[in-house]
Design a protein around this motif. Sequence first.
Motif, PDB file in Angstrom:
ATOM      1  N   GLU A 153       0.736  -1.199   0.195  1.00 15.07           N
ATOM      2  CA  GLU A 153       0.030   0.054  -0.039  1.00 15.07           C
ATOM      3  C   GLU A 153       0.852   1.444  -0.425  1.00 15.07           C
ATOM      4  O   GLU A 153       0.258   2.491  -0.143  1.00 15.07           O
ATOM      5  CB  GLU A 153      -1.085   0.111   1.205  1.00 15.07           C
ATOM      6  N   GLY A 154       1.992   0.880   0.014  1.00 16.55           N
ATOM      7  CA  GLY A 154       3.054   2.013  -0.480  1.00 16.55           C
ATOM      8  C   GLY A 154       3.113   3.427   1.507  1.00 16.55           C
ATOM      9  O   GLY A 154       2.982   4.500   1.111  1.00 16.55           O
ATOM     10  N   GLN A 155       3.027   2.755   2.568  1.00 18.36           N
ATOM     11  CA  GLN A 155       2.604   3.519   3.656  1.00 18.36           C
ATOM     12  C   GLN A 155       3.758   4.258   4.381  1.00 18.36           C
ATOM     13  O   GLN A 155       5.016   3.516   3.632  1.00 18.36           O
ATOM     14  CB  GLN A 155       1.786   2.816   5.402  1.00 18.36           C
ATOM     15  N   PHE A 156       3.669   5.779   4.302  1.00 16.07           N
ATOM     16  CA  PHE A 156       4.826   6.092   4.727  1.00 16.07           C
ATOM     17  C   PHE A 156       5.478   6.352   5.267  1.00 16.07           C
ATOM     18  O   PHE A 156       5.175   5.522   6.920  1.00 16.07           O
ATOM     19  CB  PHE A 156       4.800   8.245   4.074  1.00 16.07           C
ATOM     20  N   VAL A 157       7.085   5.690   5.315  1.00 21.75           N
ATOM     21  CA  VAL A 157       7.390   5.580   6.931  1.00 21.75           C
ATOM     22  C   VAL A 157       8.747   6.981   7.145  1.00 21.75           C
ATOM     23  O   VAL A 157       9.220   6.822   6.689  1.00 21.75           O
ATOM     24  CB  VAL A 157       8.072   3.826   7.011  1.00 21.75           C
ATOM     25  N   LEU A 158       8.801   7.235   8.128  1.00 22.90           N
ATOM     26  CA  LEU A 158       9.659   8.121   8.576  1.00 22.90           C
ATOM     27  C   LEU A 158      10.661   7.411   9.592  1.00 22.90           C
ATOM     28  O   LEU A 158      11.153   7.061  10.441  1.00 22.90           O
ATOM     29  CB  LEU A 158       8.656   9.244   9.846  1.00 22.90           C
ATOM     30  N   VAL A 159      11.964   8.674   9.409  1.00 24.08           N
ATOM     31  CA  VAL A 159      13.065   7.770   9.871  1.00 24.08           C
ATOM     32  C   VAL A 159      14.290   8.740  10.580  1.00 24.08           C
ATOM     33  O   VAL A 159      14.119  10.254   9.072  1.00 24.08           O
ATOM     34  CB  VAL A 159      14.326   7.025   8.591  1.00 24.08           C
ATOM     35  N   PRO A 160      14.244   9.198  11.514  1.00 25.40           N
ATOM     36  CA  PRO A 160      15.067   9.943  12.202  1.00 25.40           C
ATOM     37  C   PRO A 160      16.176   9.841  12.169  1.00 25.40           C
ATOM     38  O   PRO A 160      17.087   9.301  12.211  1.00 25.40           O
ATOM     39  CB  PRO A 160      14.734  10.252  13.621  1.00 25.40           C
TER      40      PRO A 160
END
Length: 282
Positions: free
Chosen positions: A135-142
């Motif tokens: 589904e291409g969910q956004f993942v955030l990487v700090p």
Amino acid sequence: MAENNPRGLPLSSDGEGLKRGTRVGEGALREVAAYILDHPIGGHRSSDEVGFAGVPPTVMVRCLYEGFNHPNGNGSKNYKIGSLQMFVKNYGSCEDMGPHAFPVEEVHKISVLDIRLANADRHAGNILIYKEGEEGQFVLVPIDHGYCLPENFEDCTFEWLYWPQARQPFNSETIDYIKSLDAEEDIAILRFYGWELSPECSRTLRISTMLLKKGAERGLMPYDIGSILCRETLKKESKIEEIICKAKDSVLRGTSETAFLESVYEIMDHHLDELSDKIASF
């Protein structure tokens, strides 16, 4: 402003870095510390497990290169010690798009990390984005944690504070994770890996971790907790600075660190109770 910096710029006159409460030359240590303290759900990292906030694997390295800037011009010190972070394939940073597409849990994991480490440099440019799954969910990487764990709270900055997700409550998994955090264990872990935190940095970690735990326990949202750490204007002290100031005024000179922290936590409890009641009344 560090010794042997690449451009040969003047050194810091007092040893303080670009952010108040940080020391020149300690940025690499802080980068590695953020990775070490980004514990996975369920305990401390024992292998290549991804931490709760997803800080990329980060290690200390020694790099040798004859072109490094060294005033003495000899070859005996042509190396530098710094941090090396694993590359993360990404579509850019959060600066490249509005925050409305980011999942709430992804923003919350960043907020937990930043509050706990009292990050003094969390802007949209140091949060990477990639898509995961069908589904291409956004993942955030700090990334970029060279200004975390400062000696004081003067420069705490969280850009996510103004994102709509920050005004949503933590889910049960996040609350359980927050409950598991232990500042004393974290200080011991960093010591094990070679960084003896200064008394000032240790105090910061203890206070910010306790604030996060007490806030989550009361059902406060990331915005409510984060706002306590961040100044509204450059010259107006944050609420946490006011709490610390009151605690200093309430104890005798020479009081132990434990007694001082107990005073901080007592004043903190009073403020959080008032805040909780105020929020509940709306």
